[in-house]
Design an enzyme around this catalytic site. Structure first.
Site, PDB file in Angstrom:
ATOM      1  N   PHE A  13       0.858  -1.186   0.000  1.00 18.44           N
ATOM      2  CA  PHE A  13       0.000   0.000   0.000  1.00 18.44           C
ATOM      3  C   PHE A  13       0.889   1.229   0.000  1.00 18.44           C
ATOM      4  O   PHE A  13       1.625   1.476   0.955  1.00 18.44           O
ATOM      5  CB  PHE A  13      -0.970   0.063   1.193  1.00 18.44           C
ATOM      6  N   ASP A  42       9.390   2.880   1.964  1.00 20.02           N
ATOM      7  CA  ASP A  42       8.224   3.714   2.244  1.00 20.02           C
ATOM      8  C   ASP A  42       7.981   3.662   3.748  1.00 20.02           C
ATOM      9  O   ASP A  42       7.376   2.709   4.261  1.00 20.02           O
ATOM     10  CB  ASP A  42       7.009   3.202   1.457  1.00 20.02           C
ATOM     11  N   LYS A  85       2.624  11.614   6.874  1.00 16.28           N
ATOM     12  CA  LYS A  85       1.806  11.439   8.080  1.00 16.28           C
ATOM     13  C   LYS A  85       2.331  12.203   9.292  1.00 16.28           C
ATOM     14  O   LYS A  85       2.086  13.394   9.426  1.00 16.28           O
ATOM     15  CB  LYS A  85       1.671   9.940   8.395  1.00 16.28           C
TER      16      LYS A  85
HETATM   17  C1  LIG Z   1       2.976   3.010   3.643  1.00 13.75           C
HETATM   18  C2  LIG Z   1       2.119   4.111   3.087  1.00 13.75           C
HETATM   19  N1  LIG Z   1       2.516   4.780   1.985  1.00 13.75           N
HETATM   20  C3  LIG Z   1       1.795   5.766   1.469  1.00 13.75           C
HETATM   21  C4  LIG Z   1       0.587   6.142   2.015  1.00 13.75           C
HETATM   22  C5  LIG Z   1      -0.219   7.241   1.380  1.00 13.75           C
HETATM   23  O1  LIG Z   1      -0.232   8.385   2.146  1.00 13.75           O
HETATM   24  P1  LIG Z   1      -1.358   9.525   1.873  1.00 13.75           P
HETATM   25  O2  LIG Z   1      -2.660   8.933   2.310  1.00 13.75           O
HETATM   26  O3  LIG Z   1      -0.918  10.670   2.721  1.00 13.75           O
HETATM   27  O4  LIG Z   1      -1.311   9.834   0.416  1.00 13.75           O
HETATM   28  C6  LIG Z   1       0.128   5.474   3.152  1.00 13.75           C
HETATM   29  C7  LIG Z   1      -1.186   5.837   3.750  1.00 13.75           C
HETATM   30  O5  LIG Z   1      -1.796   5.112   4.488  1.00 13.75           O
HETATM   31  C8  LIG Z   1       0.906   4.428   3.704  1.00 13.75           C
HETATM   32  O6  LIG Z   1       0.502   3.756   4.775  1.00 13.75           O
END
Ligand SMILES: Cc1ncc(COP(=O)(O)O)c(C=O)c1O
Length: 404
Positions: free
Chosen positions: A142, A227, A256
């Site tokens: 994700f 990530d 976040k």
């Molecule tokens: C591991 C990871 N990458 C990227 C994202 C995407 O972030 P955003 O919702 O701020 O676009 C999330 C969101 O839950 C995430 O958990």
């Protein structure tokens, strides 16, 4: 007259897009680990806005930085310099040991920015033939919701009816270093992976996986992009989850909690080569690196470190996980976690995890299901031992119910 919960929900259903299915609580105030609904009920927040509120709700020092900066200067765009950007770069680079920083807003934007950057690096530095760059990603990943990202998701719900998608991505199993080795070709520019798969249900890879991944990426001149948008900034009991593995990524993505939940702030961190290839006109964002975001992020990083939140996440994480493991309930299939990134996976026969989240809500604890059968637990990193024990009592009692 106060609006009723029913009215809030009905209005959202009538006018909003039905792209979320929230638990039926309308939150109107937050402080530390607690939030209050419109009827004055208090809840222990065990989701932390998907780990964006690591520092606790409405942290007073982040709030003060935001209010002060909002009254001075909020946005210049990157057409001009602003006096918050350079200190933000310095403080973030120093904390994470990075050479370069690219500020963006949402997590998905940071992911997209990293993809663009490593492709450019591949063509300009590695010498991959134009248009041939490949990026390897993992099944059940994700990384966000943009078209570029959902194109390499393996979740049918995420992708269905949104194509066509961009080419250039190869999908391998998570936690399988042999699969990575087999997938690498001379055109591979990067391996994009979460240190712990969060949305997939807090999936922790086997010990030694990331050490081997690091070796393979170095040996084949492939950029390792971690990530850490969810795992980073203390969530797992270390500043970055990579520190549990004793490795360093080439590119790290943060979002976040970079703002403590006040404002969308994300960043790509990298060595000199990757971000060093971008030139004016090739990438940007009106709001990325704005002074309000920078001031908020600086305060969010400062309190995380100065108030010992990362160490607290490690200590309370062990207490929480040990407590979860002691719960003897037929509904529980597995308990997983690192630091305060925790999950309880239910047996499929126990029914939907959502039912258990609703039962927890009735007991004053907010958690959220992920997929059908997993309850994710991720409280703010300021949680105390007594609060962990209280949460465990509620979870224990809830999991002993049959809600199938
Ligand atoms: C591991 C990871 N990458 C990227 C994202 C995407 O972030 P955003 O919702 O701020 O676009 C999330 C969101 O839950 C995430 O958990």
């Amino acid at each position: 007259m106060n609006r009723s919960v029913t009215d809030f929900l009905a209005t959202e259903a009538r006018l909003g897009t039905y792209n979320y299915e929230p638990i039926g609580v309308v939150v109107s105030r937050g402080e530390g680990v607690f939030v209050w609904d419109t009827e004055g009920n208090r809840y222990l927040d065990c989701l932390s806005a998907y780990s964006a509120v690591n520092q606790g709700h409405c942290h007073p020092k982040i709030l003060a930085a935001m209010v002060q900066q909002a009254g001075r200067l909020t946005l210049t765009s990157r057409a001009f310099h602003n006096d918050q950007l350079a200190p933000f770069y310095e403080e973030l680079a120093q904390l994470t040991g990075s050479h370069k920083v690219l500020p963006m807003n949402s997590g998905a934007e940071a992911v997209e920015s990293a993809i663009k950057s490593v492709r450019k690096w591949g063509y300009v530095i590695k010498g991959v033939p134009d248009g041939e760059a490949e990026i390897i990603v993992c099944a059940n990943n994700f990384h966000g919701r943009t078209l570029g990202i959902v194109g390499f998701s393996t979740d049918p719900e995420t992708r269905k009816h949104f194509g066509p998608f961009a080419p250039g991505f190869k999908i391998i199993a998570f936690g399988d270093a042999d699969a990575l080795e087999a997938a690498i070709t001379p055109n591979t520019v990067a391996f994009l992976v979460e240190p712990i798969q969060g949305e997939a249900g807090v999936i922790i890879p086997p010990a030694g996986y990331f050490a081997r991944v690091r070796e393979l990426c170095t040996a084949h001149d492939v950029m390792l992009i971690l990530d850490e948008i969810q795992t980073g900034l203390g969530r797992t009991g270390k500043l970055l989850a990579e520190q549990h593995e004793g490795i360093e990524a080439d590119v790290t993505l943060l979002g976040k909690a970079l703002s403590g939940g006040f404002y969308p702030v994300s960043a790509v961190l990298s060595n000199n080569d990757v971000l060093g290839t971008l030139r004016p006109g090739q990438h940007g964002s009106t709001f990325g690196g704005n002074p309000l975001a920078c001031a908020v992020a600086r305060a969010a990083l400062r309190v995380l470190v100065e108030e010992g939140m990362i160490e607290n996440a490690a200590v309370q994480g062990v207490r929480f996980l040990d407590g979860l493991k002691k719960i003897r309930a037929n509904t529980v299939r597995e308990v997983r976690g690192r630091g305060l990134m925790l999950a309880v996976e239910l047996h499929p026969e126990a029914g939907r995890a959502r039912r258990y989240c609703e039962a927890l809500q009735a007991r004053g604890l907010l958690a959220k299901d992920t997929h059908e059968h997993t309850i994710r637990i991720a409280p703010p990193l300021v949680i105390t031992g007594d609060q962990v024990d209280w949460a465990l009592e509620q979870i224990d009692a809830t999991l002993k119910q049959d809600l199938s």
